[in-house]
Write an enzyme that holds these catalytic residues in place. Structure first.
Site, short mmCIF file in Angstrom:
data_model
loop_
_atom_site.label_atom_id
_atom_site.label_comp_id
_atom_site.label_asym_id
_atom_site.label_seq_id
_atom_site.Cartn_x
_atom_site.Cartn_y
_atom_site.Cartn_z
CB ILE A 102 -0.96 -0.03 1.22
CG1 ILE A 102 -2.12 0.96 1.02
CG2 ILE A 102 -0.22 0.22 2.52
CD1 ILE A 102 -3.28 0.71 1.96
CD GLU A 144 4.30 -3.24 7.45
OE1 GLU A 144 4.60 -2.64 8.51
OE2 GLU A 144 3.70 -4.35 7.42
CD GLU A 145 1.99 -8.30 2.54
OE1 GLU A 145 1.36 -8.91 1.64
OE2 GLU A 145 2.67 -8.89 3.41
CG MET A 146 -3.84 -6.06 0.15
SD MET A 146 -4.96 -7.43 -0.27
CE MET A 146 -6.47 -6.54 -0.64
#
Length: 350
Positions: A102, A144-146
């Site tokens: 993200i 840190e991802e979705m």
């Protein structure tokens, strides 16, 4: 003939001699077709897709999971979906050295492919997820991802008639919740299967499905005295579902302990899960940190016994491979690419 032309001719002759020598050593002619598969080769054929009893696949569950997999509204800022990193056009990975989450956050590890995860017994590079359903929620819950806000995401899904209908058909009597979202995505991911490569067709009896060079590469692959690849990339899915330190060197300050972070055993420092080699041609760059750009880079890494041998697996050693062996091995791995099926973005419920 110029000196340059003579040099090129001699190089071609040397490669030809290597090829002939390799064939002679295995008792076949360079002009023969690949030998037929034997009964021992049948262990590479994949069986039916495993399914948990509480999430047996149905067309309705797959349809719902497909929509959720491609829907960016599940991410924290509405810009990322599962398919952003697991892109069907890029081998169900992302083609990047390491993943990007993200707001452009560069992640520390490469994005694993979704291909044949249905056959895995543990998930993620370090095995911290124990089921495909559990894995489906992992990136969503990672900041840190979705960075999914599940309160908002579930409210969104519950507010859309099309999604309400899909959930009701897929999981009648169950609420629209994290658990049903995870089960639907997992049901869809279990349809991403590669089991019809040219190598599979050869094993099944089509002697003309692979070339002689690819067959030679297969011999290098499974020979403990040559490639020794099968010790980790085991049948039938070309993985032992285990963890190994293969000698990947990290920059100072960027060390990654891998499986050791989950299970504190010294042998697991720097160990990562063995990925499947099915569709491997499509999923570069390679290794958990994307440091191998090509399949030949991968072969060269193993041939030299890795780079950081401070805690390397006992099965990683210097290999006695000549250039023809390496070329044959790469050719064999490319023969593991299955048919590419259409996976267009579905019409999302509005």
């Amino acid at each position: 003939m110029s000196l340059i032309e003579k040099s090129r001719l001699m190089a071609r002759v040397r490669v030809g001699v290597l090829t002939l020598a390799a064939c002679a050593a295995m008792g076949v002619s360079a002009f023969d077709a690949a030998p037929k598969a034997t009964a021992d080769d049948k262990h590479w054929l994949l069986g039916p897709v495993p399914q948990p009893q509480d999430n047996v696949s149905t067309p309705e569950r797959v349809e719902l999971g497909r929509a959720l997999f491609f829907d960016p509204r599940l991410s924290g800022n509405g810009t990322l979906s599962c398919a952003t990193c697991h892109n069907p056009a890029l081998g169900w990975s992302d083609g990047l050295k390491t993943g990007v989450g993200i707001n452009g956050t560069v992640l520390g590890r490469a994005t694993p492919t979704v291909v044949n995860t249905a056959y895995n017994t543990q998930f993620m590079w370090d095995g911290r997820k124990k089921s495909l359903e559990d894995q489906a929620l992992g990136p969503m819950k990672t900041p840190e991802e979705m960075k999914t806000d599940f309160g908002n995401a579930l409210t969104m899904l519950q507010s859309i008639p099309g999604y309400r209908e899909k959930f009701a058909r897929a999981y009648p009597g169950e609420p629209i919740a994290e658990e049903t979202v995870a089960k639907a995505i997992a049901a869809f991911e279990r349809t991403v299967v590669s089991n019809d490569s040219r190598f599979d067709r050869w094993v099944a009896g089509d002697a003309g499905a692979i070339t002689l060079q690819e067959w030679r590469g297969y011999q290098v692959f499974k020979d403990p005295a040559k490639g020794n690849c099968m010790v980790c990339h085991a049948p039938p899915n070309f993985t032992d579902n285990g963890y190994h330190n293969i000698g990947i060197a990290h920059a100072k300050g960027a060390e990654d302990l891998g499986r050791f972070n989950i299970r504190k055993a010294a042998v697991l420092k720097g160990a990562f899960k063995t990925p499947t080699l099915r569709d491997i041609e499509l999923t570069g760059p390679y290794f958990h940190n994307g440091t191998a750009v090509t399949l030949m880079d991968v072969v060269d890494h193993y041939a030299r016994g890795g780079d950081d041998r401070s805690n390397v697996s006992k099965d990683v050693r210097t290999l006695e491979l000549n250039q023809q062996d390496k070329l044959d091995l790469v050719a064999f791995m490319k023969a593991l690419t299955g048919s590419q099926r259409s996976a267009s973005i579905p019409a999302l419920p509005q």
